[in-house]
Design a protein around this motif. Sequence first.
Motif, PDB file in Angstrom:
ATOM      1  N   UNK A 157       0.835  -1.198   0.000  1.00 47.21           N
ATOM      2  CA  UNK A 157       0.000   0.000   0.000  1.00 47.21           C
ATOM      3  C   UNK A 157       0.876   1.257   0.000  1.00 47.21           C
ATOM      4  N   UNK A 158       0.578   2.191  -0.861  1.00 44.25           N
ATOM      5  CA  UNK A 158       1.317   3.464  -0.913  1.00 44.25           C
ATOM      6  C   UNK A 158       0.310   4.600  -0.779  1.00 44.25           C
ATOM      7  N   UNK A 159       0.632   5.639  -0.025  1.00 40.58           N
ATOM      8  CA  UNK A 159      -0.342   6.727   0.127  1.00 40.58           C
ATOM      9  C   UNK A 159      -0.603   7.419  -1.204  1.00 40.58           C
ATOM     10  N   UNK A 160      -1.845   7.824  -1.399  1.00 34.43           N
ATOM     11  CA  UNK A 160      -2.193   8.580  -2.599  1.00 34.43           C
ATOM     12  C   UNK A 160      -1.754  10.020  -2.413  1.00 34.43           C
TER      13      UNK A 160
ATOM     14  N   UNK B  46      -4.829  12.480  -1.597  1.00 34.28           N
ATOM     15  CA  UNK B  46      -5.700  12.293  -0.435  1.00 34.28           C
ATOM     16  C   UNK B  46      -5.605  13.388   0.624  1.00 34.28           C
TER      17      UNK B  46
END
Lengths: 160, 455
Positions: free
Chosen positions: B22-25, B28
């Motif tokens: 998972x990688x932060x958008x 966001x």
Amino acid sequence: MAKVPVQFTLNGSEKAEFIESGTTLLHALRDKIGDTSPKGGCHQGTCGACSVIIDGELRLSCLTLAETCSGADIKTTAGLAEGGVLHPLQRAFLDAFATQCGFCTPGMIMAAKVLLDRTPNPSREDVVEALSGNICRCTGYEPIVQAVLTAARANSQNAA
Amino acid sequence: MELRRDYFADVRKDGLHEIGQPRPRLDSPGHVTGKTAYFADRNFPGMLHLKMVRSPHHHARIRSIDTSEAEKHPGVVRVLTAKDVPHNVYTILILIQIGPEDETVLADGKVRWKGEAVVAVLAETERAAQEAAAKVKVDYEVLPAVFDMEEALKPGAPLVNEYHGQNYYLYDSGECRKVRFGDVEAGFAKADHILEQSYQSSPIEHAPTETTGCVVAPEGNDRFTCYTNTQAMFFTLDNTSIILQMPGNKLHFVGGTVGGGFGGKVDVIVEPIAILGAKLTGRPVSFIYSREEEMQISSPRAAEKVVIKDGVMKDGRIVARKVTGYTDAGAYSRHSPYGAQKGAGHYPGPYTVPNVWIDTYCVYTNRTPSSAMRGFGVTIGDFALEVQMDKLARLIGMDPLEFRFINAYRDGDMKAHRQPTEGAALIECMQEASRAANWPVAEKYMAMSSYRKGA
């Protein structure tokens, strides 16, 4: 057309404007005061993107006349972070990938905040019910529900 | 998230760092703080609001337009008709030589669908623009309309769009896109069973939460900055340049932030007329679809009809497949000639069939022009193909998943379009689906491979 004075508190700051009678709170916030965090998705009270909190109640700003808000305490998503620190709901939305296009997000967060203010430990059903007036057309509902439940848990841990 | 590394393990370097993590958008943080700037979050002093007068008829000749009462309405600054638009007849795909230009920015002499833009009103407030729009008088002579694709293709049907001259798009291949592979009639002749079925879909609206629109600000140097939620920035810039006969360097498009698109914001509809309004008044202009316009006016996914005729053997092999696809473009091309062509490119689906015949038509009717939406040209085709696959399996008494293993395309197979198959992964997807859904298939299918010879 004659203007009407309105004065209210927005995210802790005093605001005063002269508006045309009949102006919606959504229009006043976005185009007069410059808080564009509430979004206009339908302008007919069906999508929830314009949700704000007025005196602790969740309200659709597109169906609320600004002139009825004099003296009110109004909160929007733009005022949620304090001192640059995200509110637990904002943090949880980030971490849970609960945003896609982001247009419904400020309204979703407002609806979730009113829920958690009243029901600090909501059930999944409580969350679904509380968000039922907010449409996410990217259909990312599941991460949004999870984000609200996660924020609730974080709150109760902090309180304990 | 579970990453199944055993598939394609022998042909893949396993240095995956990002996939499965998972990688932060990046967007966001703006979304959760309400700071993301959508086009409508731009506000300029003196901004005018544009409202459109639209056709109440599906097909009509315009005898006359009287804007005099609207122009007198308090707050109205300018009223635009077809004669104000420098290059009024356009088509989006002209940029890639897909003509003819077949659509008017503002109706000129005729309307071809209910909701078509006829007159644009620019006023100080949204309310004044709306009220003035209601005062525009358009005298129509109602013409016969056609709403059904098969009716539209019959001789004597009302002609929808004179720029085409007939109710279908004329490809360089003729009245439809065609694929011919093997001998489909010979395939049917030797088949144990023949199954012909017809599949239909209705138009589908994207219904983005943020409606279509743009905000235009004239700059001090004869340039115009257009804040837009288009999903097709450069298509829009180049088409606007053609429509307004204005060099591209006069146009500065700002966008990329879209409050839900799903393909519904790739047409060039609001920007040219809003920029023209800004040019002719010298003032900022906002043109934002109401929710009603978004639902009724913006292009939906096309209605489609797909007729599939298959010849199948008792052992599960499909030996012949004939597909006739119809795409309802509505009154104008927009992206539909491309959509119908994509259908031709997609059939007969991810299956190896030795005898294939495909015709796909792009048909004009007096319905709301359709355009792009998530996999358009292919999505409805896949619905039809996969329902047909289930029906074929039932017809020969075979498990529907095993039936698909038998027919799945694999690397090296020649496709109907005479491209050899490369990088197929259908077998492996179905193997994993079989496991995940607990839908067991015979061991020989679980031992198959898309790329290993003999497996």
